[in-house]
Every structure is written in structure tokens, then in C-alpha cells.
Design a protein around this motif. Sequence first.
Motif, mmCIF file in Angstrom:
data_model
loop_
_atom_site.group_PDB
_atom_site.id
_atom_site.type_symbol
_atom_site.label_atom_id
_atom_site.label_comp_id
_atom_site.label_asym_id
_atom_site.label_seq_id
_atom_site.Cartn_x
_atom_site.Cartn_y
_atom_site.Cartn_z
ATOM 1 N N ALA A 245 10.553 7.348 7.428
ATOM 2 C CA ALA A 245 10.672 7.288 8.891
ATOM 3 C C ALA A 245 10.904 8.671 9.487
ATOM 4 O O ALA A 245 10.309 9.018 10.508
ATOM 5 C CB ALA A 245 11.800 6.342 9.284
ATOM 6 N N ASN A 246 11.744 9.464 8.858
ATOM 7 C CA ASN A 246 12.001 10.826 9.341
ATOM 8 C C ASN A 246 10.737 11.674 9.268
ATOM 9 O O ASN A 246 10.414 12.405 10.211
ATOM 10 C CB ASN A 246 13.119 11.489 8.534
ATOM 11 C CG ASN A 246 14.466 10.844 8.758
ATOM 12 O OD1 ASN A 246 14.704 10.199 9.772
ATOM 13 N ND2 ASN A 246 15.352 10.999 7.802
ATOM 14 N N MET B 31 2.591 4.263 -1.593
ATOM 15 C CA MET B 31 2.282 3.417 -0.432
ATOM 16 C C MET B 31 3.083 2.119 -0.435
ATOM 17 O O MET B 31 3.134 1.425 0.570
ATOM 18 C CB MET B 31 0.785 3.128 -0.378
ATOM 19 C CG MET B 31 -0.046 4.304 0.060
ATOM 20 S SD MET B 31 0.354 4.881 1.729
ATOM 21 C CE MET B 31 -0.321 3.548 2.708
ATOM 22 N N PHE B 32 3.732 1.804 -1.543
ATOM 23 C CA PHE B 32 4.579 0.620 -1.607
ATOM 24 C C PHE B 32 5.675 0.689 -0.540
ATOM 25 O O PHE B 32 6.036 -0.333 0.055
ATOM 26 C CB PHE B 32 5.180 0.474 -3.008
ATOM 27 C CG PHE B 32 6.037 -0.740 -3.177
ATOM 28 C CD1 PHE B 32 5.474 -2.007 -3.222
ATOM 29 C CD2 PHE B 32 7.412 -0.624 -3.284
ATOM 30 C CE1 PHE B 32 6.265 -3.139 -3.369
ATOM 31 C CE2 PHE B 32 8.208 -1.748 -3.434
ATOM 32 C CZ PHE B 32 7.635 -3.002 -3.474
ATOM 33 N N ILE B 33 6.188 1.874 -0.278
ATOM 34 C CA ILE B 33 7.222 2.058 0.747
ATOM 35 C C ILE B 33 6.681 1.612 2.106
ATOM 36 O O ILE B 33 7.330 0.855 2.826
ATOM 37 C CB ILE B 33 7.693 3.527 0.800
ATOM 38 C CG1 ILE B 33 8.395 3.898 -0.497
ATOM 39 C CG2 ILE B 33 8.606 3.763 2.005
ATOM 40 C CD1 ILE B 33 8.601 5.387 -0.671
ATOM 41 N N PHE B 34 5.489 2.084 2.434
ATOM 42 C CA PHE B 34 4.889 1.694 3.713
ATOM 43 C C PHE B 34 4.652 0.187 3.763
ATOM 44 O O PHE B 34 4.946 -0.452 4.779
ATOM 45 C CB PHE B 34 3.574 2.446 3.954
ATOM 46 C CG PHE B 34 2.811 1.912 5.132
ATOM 47 C CD1 PHE B 34 3.289 2.081 6.419
ATOM 48 C CD2 PHE B 34 1.636 1.212 4.947
ATOM 49 C CE1 PHE B 34 2.598 1.559 7.509
ATOM 50 C CE2 PHE B 34 0.941 0.695 6.031
ATOM 51 C CZ PHE B 34 1.425 0.876 7.314
ATOM 52 N N MET C 102 9.865 3.866 13.202
ATOM 53 C CA MET C 102 10.689 4.908 13.760
ATOM 54 C C MET C 102 12.154 4.473 13.865
ATOM 55 O O MET C 102 13.026 5.304 13.883
ATOM 56 C CB MET C 102 10.184 5.293 15.154
ATOM 57 C CG MET C 102 8.797 5.914 15.182
ATOM 58 S SD MET C 102 8.668 7.421 14.220
ATOM 59 C CE MET C 102 7.319 6.999 13.169
ATOM 60 N N THR C 103 12.379 3.178 13.894
ATOM 61 C CA THR C 103 13.749 2.683 14.046
ATOM 62 C C THR C 103 14.588 2.912 12.789
ATOM 63 O O THR C 103 15.796 2.764 12.840
ATOM 64 C CB THR C 103 13.771 1.184 14.390
ATOM 65 O OG1 THR C 103 13.120 0.460 13.353
ATOM 66 C CG2 THR C 103 13.080 0.914 15.719
ATOM 67 N N LEU C 104 13.961 3.274 11.702
ATOM 68 C CA LEU C 104 14.690 3.467 10.444
ATOM 69 C C LEU C 104 15.082 4.917 10.191
ATOM 70 O O LEU C 104 15.608 5.233 9.130
ATOM 71 C CB LEU C 104 13.853 2.943 9.276
ATOM 72 C CG LEU C 104 13.575 1.453 9.319
ATOM 73 C CD1 LEU C 104 12.594 1.069 8.221
ATOM 74 C CD2 LEU C 104 14.848 0.662 9.189
ATOM 75 N N LYS D 15 20.841 9.611 6.235
ATOM 76 C CA LYS D 15 21.007 9.273 4.820
ATOM 77 C C LYS D 15 19.636 9.258 4.148
ATOM 78 O O LYS D 15 18.624 8.949 4.758
ATOM 79 C CB LYS D 15 21.725 7.942 4.640
ATOM 80 C CG LYS D 15 21.017 6.756 5.230
ATOM 81 C CD LYS D 15 21.828 5.494 5.055
ATOM 82 C CE LYS D 15 21.074 4.336 5.690
ATOM 83 N NZ LYS D 15 21.782 3.098 5.556
ATOM 84 N N LYS D 16 19.610 9.584 2.893
ATOM 85 C CA LYS D 16 18.350 9.750 2.167
ATOM 86 C C LYS D 16 17.993 8.518 1.353
ATOM 87 O O LYS D 16 18.243 8.444 0.171
ATOM 88 C CB LYS D 16 18.415 10.980 1.253
ATOM 89 C CG LYS D 16 18.610 12.278 1.977
ATOM 90 C CD LYS D 16 17.372 12.625 2.770
ATOM 91 C CE LYS D 16 17.563 13.972 3.435
ATOM 92 N NZ LYS D 16 16.496 14.345 4.290
#
Length: 63
Positions: free
Chosen positions: A15-16, A48-51, A1-3, A7-8
Motif C-alpha cells: 500500500a505504501n 502477486m499473491f499479495i495483490f 490505499m487504506t492499508l 509498520k512493515k
Amino acid sequence: MTLRAPKKTAESQFANDAAKDIQFPKQSEDYHEISSYLEMNVDYVSNMFIFDELWEKYLENNK
């Protein structure tokens, strides 16, 4: 959530989206619980690489 951020970037978008998801297990510290939730219940994670990257950052920042 801190991220969360306007900006995209891939990280901020994730996170958004997670922040808007009322069922997202925000208080969980269990990789498998969160990963399973994302794989089974959401369509906002295209990769899922992002996660996985964010999870590694989370672990580094919370040692």
C-alpha cells in the motif's frame, strides 16, 4: 490505499509503495487493469499473491 501504515507488513508495504507510485491506477475498480499494471510496470511487488489477497479484501469491504 487504506492499508498504508508505518509498520512493515507485506500489505502495508504494498500500500505504501502503490501510494508513492504516481502512475498507479488508484481510482480504478478493475482487477485486470490494476493487475496488468503491476505485472508490467512495477518492481515493488515481489509476489502477486499479495495483490490478490488485498483485492479479495477490497471486494469484501465494498459489497
